[in-house]
Write a protein that holds these residues in place. Structure first.
Motif, PDB file in Angstrom:
ATOM      1  N   CYS A 118       1.002  -0.938  -0.558  1.00 21.23           N
ATOM      2  CA  CYS A 118       0.284   0.018  -0.014  1.00 21.23           C
ATOM      3  C   CYS A 118       0.660   1.555   0.394  1.00 21.23           C
ATOM      4  CB  CYS A 118      -1.088  -0.610   1.726  1.00 21.23           C
ATOM      5  SG  CYS A 118      -1.534   1.319   1.427  1.00 21.23           S
ATOM      6  N   TYR A 127      -7.443  -4.133  -2.624  1.00 23.67           N
ATOM      7  CA  TYR A 127      -7.754  -2.851  -1.179  1.00 23.67           C
ATOM      8  C   TYR A 127      -6.842  -2.988  -0.392  1.00 23.67           C
ATOM      9  CZ  TYR A 127      -8.998  -7.346   0.575  1.00 23.67           C
ATOM     10  OH  TYR A 127      -8.906  -8.808   1.153  1.00 23.67           O
ATOM     11  N   ASP A 181      -8.195   2.965   4.604  1.00 23.81           N
ATOM     12  CA  ASP A 181      -8.473   2.955   3.473  1.00 23.81           C
ATOM     13  C   ASP A 181      -8.170   2.944   2.381  1.00 23.81           C
ATOM     14  OD1 ASP A 181      -7.803   5.111   3.617  1.00 23.81           O
ATOM     15  OD2 ASP A 181      -9.161   6.532   4.192  1.00 23.81           O
ATOM     16  N   LYS A 204      -8.479   1.596  -1.368  1.00 20.56           N
ATOM     17  CA  LYS A 204      -9.063   0.153  -2.539  1.00 20.56           C
ATOM     18  C   LYS A 204      -9.518   1.121  -3.554  1.00 20.56           C
ATOM     19  CE  LYS A 204     -13.446   2.224  -0.200  1.00 20.56           C
ATOM     20  NZ  LYS A 204     -14.663   2.160   0.552  1.00 20.56           N
TER      21      LYS A 204
END
Length: 476
Positions: free
Chosen positions: A209, A230, A235, A237
């Motif tokens: 991420c 995701y 958060d 996504k």
């Protein structure tokens, strides 16, 4: 401005001479304009609509779709249709779009744009729309890393801000993060699940991420890093798509796109959703993305669904990318599969593995410039998914050219049985090793610099098939 007008007039004169000589697809006049006036791209007047299409893969096909629809709707356009997608090509394109007094004489300019040089070029052109197909790993010699390309494209949006509208791929965890803080209007297109892949790609362009460093996971994945993603730890996504393909029927070549003006309506208010079917230009998921991106752009520009659907029903893949001829019940294809570009090559390989016909595959994927280099970049071979070619419907893989042994080693390491592999250095002998019976198709996969060469290989393969058939008739 005197310097600009001198550059404009000089480049127009040279362009006129080139056209007389039949060299109208030479971007040297645009190179001259930029040499004589470094600010040419900024100073040349733009038409009412300027559209840039960029991204690692898919920009040539998407650009052609955009230009073709505009032409069909009565717009006059300037378009770098032969792929002159850097400074000189843009200068030529825009120079042709104005008269000698720098007044626009076309309604729109369509610019297929190289992503690496985007800040310097599109930062000056300031297009009304920038459509980004995706950001993936490309040639190691050119872009180094997808993060570097992301930074260059994002820098363009930082320069332009709200002057342009970004059309972005929601299923790409890299390019979907563009223009987050630049004030640029962002419009997303995305796609539903089209079926689980039976394999995992060797490489993915992004695995953690970008916000928190957690592992990126997927509800479903199309290829490489594209999918509904995701992060479990934050958060991050897949963003909401204003244009969402809720159904993709590759067999019948239909994509159903759901539209809604806001995210809440898309989720809760079925009455305010608008769904429409659009024809696909091929039975491949990556070309479904190209069609979807074009639909998102066209609808954002205000074209009706009916106009777009009617237009798509008459479109096909450019011959630069794909051709087919048939003889004696066997279909002979040429199919573009960029070497050095692991994403483009892998997606074509995946398509080949899924396409159900019994086939021979011919690899024509060595870069032109590699042949004359004392050393060659080989890393792309080991990041490309050769493993998927170990498919029961692929009966033989023929490879010729100066890198034939490198390809053979890579295929052996991928677990492809040696008896399926024919690798020879002499390219003229390729037709001798392609089956003429017991198969339904032949695919000549080619590096994009080798369009003519691939067509010649295919034609030679067909000619040999005809000779074999004629010989059998005579022996009866």
């Amino acid at each position: 401005m005197l310097r600009f007008y001198f550059a404009l007039w000089a480049s127009k004169f040279v362009d006129f001479v080139f056209k007389i000589r039949g060299n109208d697809k030479d971007d040297w006049p645009g190179l001259l304009a930029g040499k004589l006036c470094p600010d040419f791209l900024k100073l040349v007047n733009k038409p009412k609509i300027t559209i840039a299409i960029t991204g690692t893969n898919g920009k040539t096909t998407t650009s052609a779709l955009v230009n073709n629809l505009l032409n069909e709707q009565g717009y006059t356009t300037s378009f770098n249709d032969w792929g002159a997608n850097i400074h000189a090509g843009f200068a030529l394109n825009l120079m042709r779009g104005v008269n000698i007094f720098n007044r626009p004489k076309v309604d729109a300019s369509v610019l297929e744009a190289d992503e690496l040089t985007l800040p310097d070029t599109m930062g000056r052109v300031a297009p009304d729309y920038i459509l980004v197909t995706n950001i993936s790993k490309d040639s190691l010699r050119r872009n180094g890393h997808p993060e570097h390309i992301f930074d260059q494209v994002n820098k363009t949006f930082e320069i332009l801000g709200s002057k342009t509208t970004a059309i972005l791929n929601a299923n790409d965890p890299i390019s979907s993060q563009l223009a987050l803080t630049t004030g640029t209007p962002r419009v997303f297109y995305g796609m539903c699940d089209v079926g689980a892949k039976p394999w995992e790609n060797i490489g993915k362009e992004i695995v953690v991420c970008p916000h928190c460093g957690g592992k990126i996971k997927y509800n479903y994945r199309f290829y490489r890093h594209m999918g509904d993603f995701y992060c479990e730890d934050c958060d991050f996504k897949t963003p909401y798509s204003e244009y969402f393909a809720e159904k993709v029927d590759l067999q019948n070549r239909i994509i159903t796109v759901l539209e809604s003006a806001n995210q809440d309506a898309l989720i809760t208010d079925k009455q305010n959703q608008i769904a429409h079917d659009y024809p696909l230009i091929s039975a491949t998921i990556f070309n479904a993305f190209n069609v979807l991106s074009a639909v998102a752009l066209f609808r954002t520009m205000g074209f009706t669904q009916e106009v777009i659907s009617d237009f798509m029903s008459r479109q096909q893949i450019t011959k630069i990318r794909e051709t087919t001829v048939e003889f004696n019940g066997i279909k002979y294809h040429t199919y573009g599969a960029k070497s050095q570009n692991v994403s483009a090559a892998s997606t074509v390989f995946e398509y080949m593995a899924e396409e159900p016909t019994i086939k021979n595959v011919v690899l024509c994927m060595d870069e032109v410039q590699d042949k004359h280099h004392p050393t060659e970049t080989l890393t792309w071979l080991y990041e490309t998914d050769y493993e998927v070619l170990n498919s029961p419907n692929i009966k033989k893989i023929v490879c010729a050219g100066h890198m034939f042994l490198n390809h053979k080693l890579r295929m052996l390491l991928a677990g492809i049985p040696e008896e399926k592999i024919v690798c020879i250095e002499d390219e003229s002998k390729v037709p001798l090793y392609v089956d003429t019976e017991g198969i339904e198709s032949v695919y000549v996969l080619f590096e994009i610099d080798y369009v003519t060469k691939a067509l010649n290989w295919r034609d030679a393969i067909v000619e040999r098939a005809k000779e074999v058939a004629a010989g059998k008739e005579e022996s009866k």
